[in-house]
Write an enzyme that holds these catalytic residues in place. Sequence first.
Site, mmCIF file in Angstrom:
data_model
loop_
_atom_site.group_PDB
_atom_site.id
_atom_site.type_symbol
_atom_site.label_atom_id
_atom_site.label_comp_id
_atom_site.label_asym_id
_atom_site.label_seq_id
_atom_site.Cartn_x
_atom_site.Cartn_y
_atom_site.Cartn_z
ATOM 1 N N GLU A 322 47.307 -81.441 80.280
ATOM 2 C CA GLU A 322 47.286 -81.401 78.642
ATOM 3 C C GLU A 322 46.056 -81.457 78.002
ATOM 4 O O GLU A 322 46.149 -82.143 76.964
ATOM 5 C CB GLU A 322 48.320 -82.131 78.118
HETATM 6 C C1 ACM Z 1 52.722 -84.570 81.547
HETATM 7 O O1 ACM Z 1 53.896 -84.734 81.354
HETATM 8 N N1 ACM Z 1 51.686 -84.493 80.381
HETATM 9 C C2 ACM Z 1 52.092 -84.731 82.828
#
Ligand code: ACM
Length: 716
Positions: A322
């Site tokens: 992310e």
């Molecule tokens: C995640 O849930 N950002 C690995």
Amino acid sequence: MTRTTPFPYGSFWKKVCLGSALLAGTVCGGLAQAAPALMPVPQSVSASNGVASLAGGVRIVWATPPSPLLQRAAARFSQRIGALTGASSAHGGPYVLHISASYDPAYLTVGAKEHYALTTSADGAHLEADGPAGVVHGLATFLQLVQKTSDGVVVERLHIDDAPRFAWRGLLLDVSRHFASVETVKRQLDAMELLKLNVLHWHLNDGTGFRVESRVFPKLTSVGSHGQYYTQAEVRDIVTYAADRGIRVVPEFDVPGHALAVLQAYPELAAQPLPEVNAVGENLNNPAMDPTNPRTLTFIRALYAEMETLFPDHYFHSGGDEVLGTQWTSNPKIAAYMKVHGYKDAPALQAAFTAQVEKILSSQGRVMMGWDEVSEAPIPKNVVVEGWRGSKWTGSATQAGHPVVVSSGYYLDMLTPSRTHYAIDPYDTKANGITPEELTETHPKITPLLQAFIQDPNAAPLTDDQKKMVLGAEGALWTEVVSENMLDARLWPRTAALAERFWSSENVRDVDDLERRLPVVMAELQSTGLQAVQHENALKEALAPAHTGPLSTLLSVTVPVRNYALNRLASKSGDAMLSAPVAIADPDAFEAIRFNDMAKRYVAGEKSLKSPLKAMLASWAANDEAFVAIAADVPALEEVTPVSHTVAALSNAGLNILNGASGTAWRLDAQHLIAAQEELFHNSSNHLLSLKREQPPGGLLIAILPGIKALISSQN
Ligand code: ACM
């Protein structure tokens, strides 16, 4: 532990009995009144030969002198037998458990020898294991065979031959968003041992806090931990505690995203000016490191080198998930760097950075593990990819030759019930992800960000070679809306269902049988140290001092909203959701599950269930008045009073059916209520919808809906 109430034989148990009886030509008789709840289901179980008395206690006899580790395992076993049976006054000769265990140089690696064979006979038991892991697992199985009956404490007599389906059976614990004390982490390790889980994936830094003492970078804790972190001695203590239980600890130090806490300590590494701490609406996940600053890699190299002195495991998780592209593209210096070096976009820059991080880790003798984003980088094939955005990543990463750990489908913070996670097989490349239909309901346009989460209807099944690359799977509990005193109940018993999915044969799929065994396993975990019930009681007591009954009743028939709807509600109300009724509501509402099952059986013709069904419905209908009384002037309870009203209305409609009431108005009203509740369930049926749609008051969904619907639909 009181298992004196007869526990209905699970269909698994019946199948084992009948199957073996047919094969062996023996009669499967003599079961005690309560059958054991084996979880995870072993690979092979013989027919039961009845039970043997443990009235004189259990004495372990070793074939060869046990190591200190095995001695401690035996001590835990004895202490747990006592906790499960309350047997303090042993009488008669002890039941002897003979254990023989081979030495295993691969103990605490993915190659550990976990196989064991256990035979419990009338005159004693034999546990044979290929290594210490097998002993630990065999002792856990023995404990599940122990029962307290009206005739005293007994052990089921049978033969088990067992080994895991997957070598990597993990649980991710996020201690950044909400810190968990050493004692709390150890409780989870104890429970993991009993369910044969063998990896604690410890998520130790994120936007909210950096949680390990660093002597090289002291500001990580003096600034970045907000006072909550583990000293190095505490980390070593936990790693040792886990090792005793056959559990590896794989630390995760997430870079280059999820870096706010690190960057608060060392802002010179940041890609963007940092947001104000606690600013409303600020996404704490967003701040990222500047990958073009040479000091960033210098920092990571030194930090990882220090942390590797605490974590002996061969694998080291560097996150990589992310990263928000605009953190980099909107920084003119980084944008210029990208142009000069030919990185067309942020993912391309991240891929180059990931390759550098991998080089650091391999030069330090570790194998890198990263979230599925890292599979887009030019990295060696031995890097372990952890799939989280959808099952298709298991296909693409194994195709590229990477070992894979699957956590997609096993996110416990989605607050879906055990049965949902249980249905997902780690090998299934289509099992988890936003479906194209779900997507069109909320997002007619597919962005590159969404693309990664979409289920691929054309994903090819894994080939046999790809299957060999799947090391295993992990449950994950991200703790944005899970405070320490909710942790035990948010993890268990659902993690036990995952443990079975990761250990047992893929043919073990009977959800009804799972749901019958889960409460038994949960009771055993409670008896041996878990604090879920105590913590839930404390939360209830805080809401309704000395009058928790009506709240307990409401919570027994409700479940929390799913798929991050609760996170969205919490983002509006702050910490209030951590002490609201929804914090206590259990995604597996066993009382509601029992009712739904009984209602369906009644509709199918089991008329003897009418009376117990009426009693349940009458108690729920009557609860509303009592709930309203305790809710007065308690905002968190007043908020869910409409849910209490609806439970009562639905219960009264169910009673009307069972009483053969005439008229149509109440029936139409009930049908409208059911339709409205179904819509609320739909509104948090995936994480895109849960962002946009109306959620029920206080985030409580009514879990008896299927049973009520079955009753109403039965008499149209
Ligand atoms: C995640 O849930 N950002 C690995």
